[in-house]
Design a protein around this motif. Structure first.
Motif, PDB file in Angstrom:
ATOM      1  N   MET A   1       0.839  -1.196   0.000  1.00  0.00           N
ATOM      2  CA  MET A   1       0.000   0.000   0.000  1.00  0.00           C
ATOM      3  C   MET A   1       0.879   1.253   0.000  1.00  0.00           C
ATOM      4  N   GLY A   2       0.941   1.924  -1.133  1.00  0.00           N
ATOM      5  CA  GLY A   2       1.817   3.089  -1.228  1.00  0.00           C
ATOM      6  C   GLY A   2       1.166   4.306  -0.597  1.00  0.00           C
ATOM      7  N   GLU A   3       2.004   5.287  -0.240  1.00  0.00           N
ATOM      8  CA  GLU A   3       1.475   6.497   0.396  1.00  0.00           C
ATOM      9  C   GLU A   3       0.526   7.233  -0.542  1.00  0.00           C
ATOM     10  N   PHE A   4       0.853   7.187  -1.830  1.00  0.00           N
ATOM     11  CA  PHE A   4       0.082   8.020  -2.747  1.00  0.00           C
ATOM     12  C   PHE A   4      -1.257   7.382  -3.067  1.00  0.00           C
ATOM     13  N   GLY A   5      -1.263   6.044  -3.133  1.00  0.00           N
ATOM     14  CA  GLY A   5      -2.540   5.352  -3.229  1.00  0.00           C
ATOM     15  C   GLY A   5      -3.405   5.697  -2.029  1.00  0.00           C
ATOM     16  N   LEU A   6      -2.772   5.773  -0.882  1.00  0.00           N
ATOM     17  CA  LEU A   6      -3.521   6.040   0.336  1.00  0.00           C
ATOM     18  C   LEU A   6      -4.140   7.434   0.312  1.00  0.00           C
ATOM     19  N   ILE A   7      -3.358   8.416  -0.157  1.00  0.00           N
ATOM     20  CA  ILE A   7      -3.888   9.784  -0.211  1.00  0.00           C
ATOM     21  C   ILE A   7      -5.166   9.807  -1.058  1.00  0.00           C
ATOM     22  N   GLU A   8      -5.133   9.067  -2.170  1.00  0.00           N
ATOM     23  CA  GLU A   8      -6.327   8.999  -3.016  1.00  0.00           C
ATOM     24  C   GLU A   8      -7.500   8.371  -2.271  1.00  0.00           C
ATOM     25  N   ARG A   9      -7.232   7.295  -1.538  1.00  0.00           N
ATOM     26  CA  ARG A   9      -8.301   6.632  -0.781  1.00  0.00           C
ATOM     27  C   ARG A   9      -8.909   7.591   0.223  1.00  0.00           C
ATOM     28  N   ILE A  10      -8.006   8.337   0.925  1.00  0.00           N
ATOM     29  CA  ILE A  10      -8.501   9.276   1.938  1.00  0.00           C
ATOM     30  C   ILE A  10      -9.372  10.337   1.260  1.00  0.00           C
ATOM     31  N   ARG A  11      -8.892  10.832   0.136  1.00  0.00           N
ATOM     32  CA  ARG A  11      -9.644  11.879  -0.548  1.00  0.00           C
ATOM     33  C   ARG A  11     -11.024  11.400  -0.936  1.00  0.00           C
ATOM     34  N   ARG A  12     -11.078  10.186  -1.498  1.00  0.00           N
ATOM     35  CA  ARG A  12     -12.385   9.677  -1.929  1.00  0.00           C
ATOM     36  C   ARG A  12     -13.312   9.506  -0.735  1.00  0.00           C
ATOM     37  N   ARG A  13     -12.735   8.958   0.342  1.00  0.00           N
ATOM     38  CA  ARG A  13     -13.513   8.673   1.531  1.00  0.00           C
ATOM     39  C   ARG A  13     -13.990   9.968   2.187  1.00  0.00           C
ATOM     40  N   ALA A  14     -13.158  11.007   2.111  1.00  0.00           N
ATOM     41  CA  ALA A  14     -13.392  12.221   2.892  1.00  0.00           C
ATOM     42  C   ALA A  14     -14.157  13.276   2.111  1.00  0.00           C
ATOM     43  N   VAL A  15     -14.813  12.850   1.022  1.00  0.00           N
ATOM     44  CA  VAL A  15     -15.434  13.814   0.100  1.00  0.00           C
ATOM     45  C   VAL A  15     -15.976  15.051   0.805  1.00  0.00           C
ATOM     46  N   ASP A  16     -16.834  14.833   1.800  1.00  0.00           N
ATOM     47  CA  ASP A  16     -17.486  16.006   2.385  1.00  0.00           C
ATOM     48  C   ASP A  16     -16.706  16.622   3.539  1.00  0.00           C
ATOM     49  N   LEU A  17     -15.671  15.955   4.017  1.00  0.00           N
ATOM     50  CA  LEU A  17     -14.921  16.523   5.145  1.00  0.00           C
ATOM     51  C   LEU A  17     -13.525  16.985   4.746  1.00  0.00           C
ATOM     52  N   SER A  18     -13.206  16.897   3.456  1.00  0.00           N
ATOM     53  CA  SER A  18     -11.879  17.338   3.042  1.00  0.00           C
ATOM     54  C   SER A  18     -11.964  18.713   2.386  1.00  0.00           C
ATOM     55  N   ARG A  19     -13.108  19.327   2.506  1.00  0.00           N
ATOM     56  CA  ARG A  19     -13.253  20.695   1.975  1.00  0.00           C
ATOM     57  C   ARG A  19     -14.279  21.443   2.816  1.00  0.00           C
ATOM     58  N   GLY A  20     -14.414  22.718   2.549  1.00  0.00           N
ATOM     59  CA  GLY A  20     -15.420  23.503   3.258  1.00  0.00           C
ATOM     60  C   GLY A  20     -14.927  23.950   4.616  1.00  0.00           C
ATOM     61  N   GLY A  21     -15.811  24.581   5.373  1.00  0.00           N
ATOM     62  CA  GLY A  21     -15.423  25.103   6.678  1.00  0.00           C
ATOM     63  C   GLY A  21     -14.327  26.144   6.495  1.00  0.00           C
ATOM     64  N   ARG A  22     -13.308  26.082   7.351  1.00  0.00           N
ATOM     65  CA  ARG A  22     -12.195  27.041   7.234  1.00  0.00           C
ATOM     66  C   ARG A  22     -11.149  26.540   6.245  1.00  0.00           C
ATOM     67  N   LEU A  23     -11.382  25.373   5.647  1.00  0.00           N
ATOM     68  CA  LEU A  23     -10.364  24.731   4.817  1.00  0.00           C
ATOM     69  C   LEU A  23     -10.386  25.252   3.383  1.00  0.00           C
ATOM     70  N   VAL A  24      -9.273  25.809   2.938  1.00  0.00           N
ATOM     71  CA  VAL A  24      -9.154  26.284   1.567  1.00  0.00           C
ATOM     72  C   VAL A  24      -8.510  25.192   0.707  1.00  0.00           C
ATOM     73  N   LEU A  25      -7.536  24.486   1.287  1.00  0.00           N
ATOM     74  CA  LEU A  25      -6.819  23.423   0.567  1.00  0.00           C
ATOM     75  C   LEU A  25      -6.487  22.328   1.557  1.00  0.00           C
ATOM     76  N   GLY A  26      -6.893  21.087   1.226  1.00  0.00           N
ATOM     77  CA  GLY A  26      -6.714  20.004   2.180  1.00  0.00           C
ATOM     78  C   GLY A  26      -5.651  18.999   1.801  1.00  0.00           C
ATOM     79  N   VAL A  27      -5.916  17.730   2.064  1.00  0.00           N
ATOM     80  CA  VAL A  27      -4.989  16.620   1.856  1.00  0.00           C
ATOM     81  C   VAL A  27      -4.301  16.663   0.484  1.00  0.00           C
ATOM     82  N   GLY A  28      -2.993  16.454   0.448  1.00  0.00           N
ATOM     83  CA  GLY A  28      -2.314  16.228  -0.820  1.00  0.00           C
ATOM     84  C   GLY A  28      -1.315  17.276  -1.252  1.00  0.00           C
ATOM     85  N   ASP A  29      -1.139  18.359  -0.492  1.00  0.00           N
ATOM     86  CA  ASP A  29      -0.111  19.339  -0.844  1.00  0.00           C
ATOM     87  C   ASP A  29       0.948  19.359   0.262  1.00  0.00           C
ATOM     88  N   ASP A  30       1.921  20.267   0.176  1.00  0.00           N
ATOM     89  CA  ASP A  30       2.953  20.314   1.217  1.00  0.00           C
ATOM     90  C   ASP A  30       2.351  20.698   2.564  1.00  0.00           C
TER      91      ASP A  30
END
Lengths: 352, 352
Positions: A1-30
């Protein structure tokens, strides 16, 4: 299980919690980017949890692990009077961990974050060294009206000491788990559940509910002079307030609200008082307040349906007297060691 | 060594870095309180580092560990164009760790934070489970002018690809350490040091310098379309930009700036190109920019005394062509595997 595959899994799973609120940019950048709310201060807290020290995978599923890591960290934001805004999760896993467990972990993370509208802002996933287990580091960010954060250092002589809810449930649950009772609490929920005492205790241990609403009310109403969440145990956490505030605390043992489920399990009977006074991880709020605010606090508690009990009083710090003193109803000192306090504490720490 | 004794040690040690800046309340409460700068966004990043995976204590002192954990995390803030404001450090240590080593670790943390004015806002210290080593989780917070964060996702076809400084130094240092060369770089410094090539490489590996000033300049001048710091290795990190931006990248191998110290160590001669192209942890900035900004970037680099080299160009993503292509001066594809790339990468990962 590579880290980058995992980031994709998290993103898909987190659809509604990886954006919005005070968050401008979430999982996957520096770094994640959040937009602070004008007029608010930022809260930040971090916790590192290791398998074998803080959790035991023989009775904690990866789902429960995600729930508890997040709930415990959000509780620190609640204890400051704040609203959680974002979570950063770093996870170190044995390379052989099946991807399904990682999914379960993040399902737990998101289920525990959702009721509090906290966003998953990022993280880091790495392989554990050979022979090492699972390690989790959760950072929670939150916000609080400027200058209103509840700290540990504001308690003053004459203040009353309050605690929310009931205590000892989590430690009782751990006691049951340690001795072989098993119960899987299922999906995380923040509303009260009617169930057998054993199940209720194990749920308290595995799926704690942080008291964000109460913390917010105390901060917004300027009702508390100091606050902390009960994570190390009532007396230990009161010690932190006493130390940071430079005061002493006197607690009337009989006033400590004991988890009713704890009283409902006969074999825990002998330990009830020490579990309530010294057991950790209940994540109730322990706070001090001026006596003239007692009425407001009672009304607030009734309105929010959070029981809040006065359990003692803050006094001046004097050399030679303990920073936290436990007394009976007549004010006579009870040496808490006589209730098996130290032994219990050590045992829980080693087993936890 | 109890957690609370440790908090006191950190506080005493961190006198000037545990307050001020954006920090309203630091180490010792349930959460740190920071006051966001009006008009700025908040940056947050977290990294979990485990002994045996990310660092090796046979050639890394606790001081070096503190330095590197902090410098690497600040580099993530730099790659977003931001200024670091606060650090949260969680540390898990074998219970037998002498207190002096913890002091050394925090000395390293503070020495690496100070040049960038980052404050130590809090942390958590726990015992490692039996048999496990040291684990560090660093969370860095930073700030950036609202809406100006440099991301990985802004690269567009036609953009030029730039990298700062020189590459391969850190991987070369690791190579030397792995094969028995020892050098203790002493106190952390951010100015260039004149020393023998071997020492220079090991310093690059143990005491990296995050490029906050360059990141700030790129963000403030709106000069970069995408940016990342070189932590996984130039080609891997360029792959992240390509993926996040939905583009392809073509790199001219001969233009990759190679660490002069790397060329100064004859026994590394055969590996120089692969170390520079694929070696990680140089913490240089890799970024893309519109060609019309090339002149400005050159002038900026001269002014800041950061060498910045154009190494390739962004193109459209096409199925069947690699997301990162390496070519010679005439544009002919060089299969990087032929330089031992994959082997090298795997080897570094296992040894790191």
């Amino acid at each position: 299980m590579g880290e980058f595959g995992l980031i994709e899994r998290i993103r898909r799973r987190a659809v509604d919690l990886s954006r919005g609120g005070r968050l401008v940019l979430g999982v996957g950048d520096d770094a994640a980017v959040l937009r602070p709310r004008p007029g608010f201060d930022l809260l930040a807290t971090t916790d590192l949890l290791s398998e074998g020290v803080h959790f035991n995978l023989s009775w904690t599923s990866f789902y429960d692990l995600g729930v508890k890591a997040v709930a415990a960290n959000i509780s620190d934001i609640a204890a400051m009077g704040g609203t959680p805004t974002a979570l950063l999760i770093a996870l170190s896993l044995p390379p052989s961990t099946p991807a399904g467990r990682v999914d379960l972990f993040y399902r737990g993370v998101l289920d525990a974050a959702k009721p509090f509208s906290a966003r998953l802002a990022g993280g880091d996933t790495t392989a554990s060294p050979a022979g090492a287990g699972v390690t989790i580091c959760v950072t929670a960010l939150g916000e609080i009206e400027r200058g209103r954060a509840l700290t540990r250092s504001g308690a003053r002589p004459g203040d009353l000491i309050f605690v929310s809810g009931t205590l000892g449930g989590s430690a009782g649950g751990l006691e049951l788990l340690t001795h072989g009772t098993r119960f899987t609490p299922g999906r995380y929920r923040t509303d009260p559940v009617e169930e057998k005492p054993e199940r209720s205790l194990i749920r308290a241990h595995l799926h704690p509910v942080p008291l964000v609403v109460l913390g917010r009310a105390l901060a917004q109403g300027r009702l508390a002079t100091a606050a902390i969440d009960v994570s190390d145990g009532l007396l230990a956490d009161l010690g932190h307030i006493a130390d940071e505030s430079g005061v002493a605390a006197v607690v009337e043992i009989a006033r400590i609200p004991v988890s009713p489920a704890l009283r409902g399990v006969p074999r825990l009977g002998a330990k009830v008082e020490s579990l309530a006074a010294a057991g950790g991880e209940d994540y109730e709020l322990l706070f001090t307040a001026r006596p003239e605010h007692a009425g407001k606090i009672e009304r607030l508690a009734r309105k929010c349906r959070f029981p809040v009990a006065p359990i003692g009083r803050v006094g001046p710090r004097r050399s030679g007297t303990p920073r936290v003193q436990t007394v009976d109803a007549r004010g006579r000192t009870i040496r808490f060691e006589d209730l098996g306090y130290e032994h219990f504490r050590t045992a829980v720490r080693k087993r936890g």
